[in-house]
Structure formats: structure tokens, C-alpha cells
Write an enzyme that holds these catalytic residues in place. Structure first.
Site, PDB file in Angstrom:
ATOM      1  N   THR A   1       0.661  -1.064   0.734  1.00  0.00           N
ATOM      2  CA  THR A   1      -0.101  -0.043  -0.193  1.00  0.00           C
ATOM      3  C   THR A   1       1.115   1.239  -0.033  1.00  0.00           C
ATOM      4  OG1 THR A   1      -1.464  -1.042   0.763  1.00  0.00           O
ATOM      5  CG2 THR A   1      -1.917   1.146   1.382  1.00  0.00           C
TER       6      THR A   1
ATOM      7  N   LYS B   1      -7.154   1.026  -3.318  1.00  0.00           N
ATOM      8  CA  LYS B   1      -6.880   0.608  -2.168  1.00  0.00           C
ATOM      9  C   LYS B   1      -6.360   1.545  -1.526  1.00  0.00           C
ATOM     10  CE  LYS B   1      -4.756  -1.516   0.876  1.00  0.00           C
ATOM     11  NZ  LYS B   1      -5.360  -2.884   1.968  1.00  0.00           N
TER      12      LYS B   1
ATOM     13  N   LYS C   1      -0.416   5.743   8.352  1.00  0.00           N
ATOM     14  CA  LYS C   1       0.111   5.696   6.898  1.00  0.00           C
ATOM     15  C   LYS C   1      -0.950   6.196   5.753  1.00  0.00           C
ATOM     16  CE  LYS C   1       1.786   2.562   4.911  1.00  0.00           C
ATOM     17  NZ  LYS C   1       1.450   2.138   4.129  1.00  0.00           N
TER      18      LYS C   1
END
Length: 289
Positions: A91, A167, A236
Site C-alpha cells: 500500500t 486501495k 500512513k
């Protein structure tokens, strides 16, 4: 197929196990060598270059910095290894996906962004949902590898960054769901209804969905260790979603609130806990004064 995996954290180990179980030849490299050991059917290798070869090379690293350090700064695209396709399953940011597409193009190595939805136990079972974007022929060629790791591969065209945008958007929704449960529990508890009892209702009626059941169960039990998906990684991902939104001129006010709450959770010492620990921010605030 001959597959190399770079990055053997909890997700990478589960993916490698699924590939080996499906009969693929699997080589694995991890910056901490012990991470690549002890998986039946998986051969640890000494260098990332040894894994960046074969019919498909998979990267499953923690963030942009790790992926750039290993693949770009590590010179994998300039070395002798020439995988038929590089599946970037981490990711990472939309901006890095664009950069990787460009440098892979110059190197003559097809690049497919293929991040996943699912926790380590889902990876171990080979039931991930894989979001893929990149050259159609490269995705077609990697289908046996993707099928071994996932329940379904969701294709979003030939522009690799689309998969990363999907995502990040999905992870934003997961974090928002946890925040909503945390705030709702704080409300119910302030009026004498235990959060676990409230969550039992909503998880089995109006929000009977995997995300609510999985994270709701952890919140109800205050079960945040060991983490399936770390809170700091969730922070994050929200930061990357905000970056992608800013670059496209898309306001995301809820994501801004989530970022601040995640920062508060990390400051409180919860960064290494499961993402479900975000719910404790609302609980702590409701007890102030």
C-alpha cells in the site's frame, strides 16, 4: 510458476505460504533474514536481487520509503534479474505508483500495482481481494499467481496508479468505520450501555459486514494485541489518501479528522497496536473533565 517475494512481514509470509501450497516455486527475501525462514515450500534467498526474477516478482513492503530503498535505490531495475512482471502489492502512494510505472517502462519490465484487502489470516488462507491495474497482458500472465493468493482479482485498467487510489480509498473507509464505532461506543457507554452490548446489536443487524464484525469484535473486547494491521500503518494510509486527494483537488474533511485522531492515538502510545485501538481515542475523551 517461478515467483520471488520481497518483504516477508505477516502479510508477505501468508502470501508466500499460499503460493507454495498452490504448487508455485517460491523464493523469498526479507531485510531481516529470519522473516523469510520457516515457511514450508518457500526458499529463503540472500539478496533482494535473487528474488527479483522469474515469472513474477512480488514486493510487499511497509511503505513508500521501504519500496524505493529496495527496488529503486537498491538497483533492482538495473541488475541482471528480469522478472516477467513486477507485482507491487504494497500500500503506497499514488505518486510512487506513477514513478514506478515510468521507471519500469524505461527498464523494460512490466509493472502492475496489485495492493490487497485482507488481514494476515486471510493472506494465509489465499482469500485476499486483490486490486490490480497495469498492462492487461501482464495481469493475464500473472493470473495463476494472483489466483493462488486471492479470492478475486479486481481489475481497474492499465494505469497502475488507479489500483493504489482504490486501495487508499478503501482503507480510508475502514478507518472511518472504526472511528464511527469508537464514537458510538463512547455515546452508548456515557448513558450506561456497555460498548460491547451496543456493538453486538449493530454488528448483527444494521452493520453486519466483515469490517464492522472484525474490528467491532476487537473494540468490544479491547483486544488490540497482537495487531493484525497496525495503527501506525493506518495513519500512513490516511496520510497517503489525503495526499492523493489534494493532488486531485478533492476535499476529504473526514479524512482530516481521522488523521488528527490517529496522531493522538500514536502520541498516547498506541501506534504499535491494532488499528481498532483508534476507538480508544473517543473513549478517553469522553472520560475527561
Amino acid at each position: 510458476m517461478d515467483v520471488g517475494i520481497i518483504g516477508m512481514g505477516k502479510m508477505g509470509r501468508g502470501m508466500a505460504a499460499s503460493l507454495a501450497r498452490a504448487g508455485h516455486t517460491v523464493r523469498a527475501w526479507n531485510r531481516s533474514p529470519e522473516g523469510a525462514q520457516g515457511i514450508p515450500g518457500v526458499t529463503p534467498v540472500a539478496t533482494a536481487a535473487e528474488a527479483f526474477a522469474g515469472d513474477a516478482a512480488i514486493t510487499m513492503l511497509a511503505d513508500d520509503a521501504a519500496l524505493e530503498a529496495v527496488v529503486v535505490e537498491g538497483g533492482l531495475l538495473d541488475g541482471g534479474g528480469r522478472p516477467s512482471v513486477h507485482l507491487g502489492m504494497s500500500t503506497v502512494s499514488v505518486a510512487l505508483a506513477e514513478r514506478l510505472t515510468a521507471i519500469h517502462g524505461r527498464a523494460g519490465i512490466p509493472y502492475v500495482s496489485a495492493p490487497v484487502f485482507g488481514r494476515p489470516d486471510v493472506a494465509e488462507a489465499g482469500k485476499l481481494n486483490i486490486v490490480a491495474a497495469g498492462p492487461a497482458e501482464a495481469i493475464d500472465g500473472a493470473a495463476p499467481v494472483l489466483d493462488a493468493m486471492g479470492a478475486k482479482t479486481w481489475r481497474y485498467g492499465e494505469d497502475a496508479k488507479r489500483a493504489n487510489a482504490v486501495k487508499l480509498a478503501g482503507n480510508f473507509m475502514i478507518v472511518a468505520a472504526i472511528e464511527a464505532m469508537g464514537e458510538a461506543c463512547a455515546l452508548s457507554e456515557s448513558h450506561g450501555v456497555p460498548g460491547a452490548e451496543f456493538l453486538d446489536l449493530v454488528m448483527n443487524t444494521i452493520f453486519a459486514a466483515p469490517i464492522y464484525k472484525n474490528y467491532g469484535g476487537a473494540i468490544a473486547a479491547s483486544r488490540y494485541d497482537p495487531p493484525g494491521f497496525g495503527l501506525s500503518l493506518g495513519a500512513k494510509d490516511v496520510r497517503l489518501a489525503l495526499q492523493a486527494a489534494e493532488g486531485a483537488g478533492v476535499p476529504m474533511p473526514v479524512a482530516s479528522v481521522l488523521r488528527d485522531n490517529l496522531i493522538e492515538a500514536i502520541a498516547h502510545g498506541d501506534g504499535a497496536k491494532d488499528l481498532a485501538a483508534l476507538a480508544e481515542v473517543s473513549r478517553r475523551r469522553s472520560r475527561r473533565g
